[in-house]
Scaffold this motif. Structure first.
Motif, mmCIF file in Angstrom:
data_model
loop_
_atom_site.group_PDB
_atom_site.id
_atom_site.type_symbol
_atom_site.label_atom_id
_atom_site.label_comp_id
_atom_site.label_asym_id
_atom_site.label_seq_id
_atom_site.Cartn_x
_atom_site.Cartn_y
_atom_site.Cartn_z
ATOM 1 N N VAL A 283 0.853 -1.183 0.000
ATOM 2 C CA VAL A 283 0.000 0.000 0.000
ATOM 3 C C VAL A 283 0.896 1.242 0.000
ATOM 4 O O VAL A 283 1.809 1.365 0.825
ATOM 5 C CB VAL A 283 -0.941 0.022 1.223
ATOM 6 N N PHE A 284 0.615 2.182 -0.942
ATOM 7 C CA PHE A 284 1.418 3.393 -1.083
ATOM 8 C C PHE A 284 0.529 4.629 -1.020
ATOM 9 O O PHE A 284 -0.639 4.578 -1.452
ATOM 10 C CB PHE A 284 2.133 3.410 -2.453
ATOM 11 N N PRO A 285 1.075 5.756 -0.539
ATOM 12 C CA PRO A 285 0.373 7.024 -0.747
ATOM 13 C C PRO A 285 0.196 7.214 -2.258
ATOM 14 O O PRO A 285 1.095 6.880 -3.045
ATOM 15 C CB PRO A 285 1.338 8.062 -0.163
ATOM 16 N N GLU A 286 -0.967 7.703 -2.670
ATOM 17 C CA GLU A 286 -1.283 7.797 -4.105
ATOM 18 C C GLU A 286 -0.205 8.540 -4.887
ATOM 19 O O GLU A 286 0.117 8.182 -6.030
ATOM 20 C CB GLU A 286 -2.643 8.485 -4.270
ATOM 21 N N GLU A 287 0.387 9.569 -4.265
ATOM 22 C CA GLU A 287 1.394 10.383 -4.957
ATOM 23 C C GLU A 287 2.729 9.646 -5.133
ATOM 24 O O GLU A 287 3.624 10.135 -5.829
ATOM 25 C CB GLU A 287 1.628 11.696 -4.219
ATOM 26 N N ASN A 288 2.887 8.463 -4.516
ATOM 27 C CA ASN A 288 4.135 7.704 -4.653
ATOM 28 C C ASN A 288 4.279 7.031 -6.007
ATOM 29 O O ASN A 288 5.365 6.556 -6.358
ATOM 30 C CB ASN A 288 4.250 6.640 -3.556
ATOM 31 N N LEU A 289 3.197 6.944 -6.778
ATOM 32 C CA LEU A 289 3.306 6.401 -8.134
ATOM 33 C C LEU A 289 3.967 7.469 -9.007
ATOM 34 O O LEU A 289 3.383 8.503 -9.297
ATOM 35 C CB LEU A 289 1.914 6.049 -8.683
ATOM 36 N N ILE A 290 5.218 7.201 -9.431
ATOM 37 C CA ILE A 290 5.978 8.224 -10.139
ATOM 38 C C ILE A 290 6.097 7.956 -11.631
ATOM 39 O O ILE A 290 6.337 8.871 -12.411
ATOM 40 C CB ILE A 290 7.367 8.410 -9.502
ATOM 41 N N TYR A 291 5.946 6.694 -12.062
ATOM 42 C CA TYR A 291 6.000 6.375 -13.488
ATOM 43 C C TYR A 291 5.054 5.215 -13.801
ATOM 44 O O TYR A 291 4.921 4.282 -13.001
ATOM 45 C CB TYR A 291 7.407 5.945 -13.923
ATOM 46 N N THR A 292 4.423 5.280 -14.963
ATOM 47 C CA THR A 292 3.698 4.143 -15.543
ATOM 48 C C THR A 292 4.233 3.956 -16.945
ATOM 49 O O THR A 292 4.188 4.883 -17.771
ATOM 50 C CB THR A 292 2.172 4.407 -15.597
ATOM 51 N N LEU A 293 4.785 2.762 -17.208
ATOM 52 C CA LEU A 293 5.442 2.498 -18.489
ATOM 53 C C LEU A 293 4.843 1.267 -19.152
ATOM 54 O O LEU A 293 4.201 0.452 -18.508
ATOM 55 C CB LEU A 293 6.950 2.284 -18.289
ATOM 56 N N SER A 294 5.075 1.137 -20.446
ATOM 57 C CA SER A 294 4.650 -0.077 -21.155
ATOM 58 C C SER A 294 5.487 -0.248 -22.412
ATOM 59 O O SER A 294 6.193 0.668 -22.811
ATOM 60 C CB SER A 294 3.167 -0.007 -21.516
#
Length: 294
Positions: A283-294
């Motif tokens: 579980v992370f604070p929402e702002e901890n998502l720094i990149y989404t890649l594919s």
């Protein structure tokens, strides 16, 4: 006369023991090598991730058992070569064996539990079940479980044992899948951050990977970031928190980043600061998502 009766009793006891040993050996060798069902594996995964004491007892017991069963293949830290961790070497291949991953592998726990229960049933004893057990009950069950594994260790960890064959098959597959996930993720990261800015670290049981959980290093804005790479199945966001599910063996890591890979395509990179483990999920604070890649 009493001495004669005592000798006869001892002989009968030994005959009974030998007969029991033959039955156990037969049970452990007659089945074909196979994995557990996905539902059974998931049941154990949930126990591992919500009751760390169960995993700890299993891990420590398996470490001791492997050291006793394979004494000629066991090396202390730096004993096999400089920088190598303690463990089993030169078993199914040259170098560090995949069997060292048995101690935290919930799929292998499931295989062992299935086959131990076959032995118990053949002895007309109650099989071990973790269902409907609270955390204290699960601890007692795993203690019973590892004691039985220890009792039959030379029959379980034997090349003629289908249990051993199943364990090695599962360990080989999970290692191969994990390595492919890491390799594919690193290639995607290199496209994003630059080939020279991403470095794969972990190999099978390398000291840095085992101790710190580091699978790769990424240079971001001139700063070195360490990362652990995990699988995931899906995520959900609620109350400002992002919950990552299906991440396999869940535990705390000291790396700067946690990177999650889905089907070796979709990549999510989280800052590991202030991360938590709740009900077996990251579980992370929402702002901890720094990149989404594919």
């Amino acid at each position: 006369m009493k001495n004669l009766e005592k000798k006869v009793d001892l002989i009968i006891e030994q005959i009974n023991k030998n007969d029991e040993d033959r039955k156990v050996t037969l049970v452990l060798s007659e089945s074909k090598a196979e994995k557990c069902s996905s539902s059974k594996v998931e049941e154990i995964r949930q126990i591992f991730n919500t009751n760390p004491r169960v995993k700890e007892i299993f891990k420590n017991s398996i470490n001791n058992i492997l050291r006793e069963v394979f004494p000629d293949n066991y090396y202390p830290k730096n004993g096999y070569s400089e920088g190598e961790m303690s463990g089993i070497y030169d078993l199914e291949q040259e170098g560090r064996s995949v069997i060292n991953k048995l101690n935290t592998n919930y799929s292998c726990f499931c295989v062992l539990l299935r086959d131990v229960n076959k032995v118990l049933v053949s002895q007309k004893k109650e099989p071990i079940s973790f269902k409907k057990s609270d955390m204290f009950g699960q601890v007692n069950k795993v203690k019973q479980f590892v004691n039985i594994i220890d009792e039959y260790k030379t029959r379980i960890f034997n090349s003629s044992s289908s249990t051993f064959q199943s364990l090695m098959m599962v360990l080989g597959q999970t290692h191969a899948w994990g390595q492919k996930r890491e390799d594919t993720t690193v290639e995607i990261l290199k496209k994003q951050f630059g080939k020279d800015n991403v470095n794969a670290v972990g190999k099978l049981g390398s000291s840095e990977d085992m101790i710190d959980g580091i699978d790769c290093e990424i240079m971001v804005d001139g700063k070195r970031k360490t990362a652990q790479i995990k699988p995931f199945t899906n995520t959900k966001t609620e109350d400002g928190k992002t919950i990552v599910m299906g991440a396999g063996n869940v535990k705390k890591y000291k790396t700067d980043l946690l990177i999650f890979s889905k089907n070796n395509k979709e990549i999510m990179i989280f800052d590991n600061h202030n991360s938590k483990i709740i009900e077996g999920n990251f579980v992370f604070p929402e702002e901890n998502l720094i990149y989404t890649l594919s």
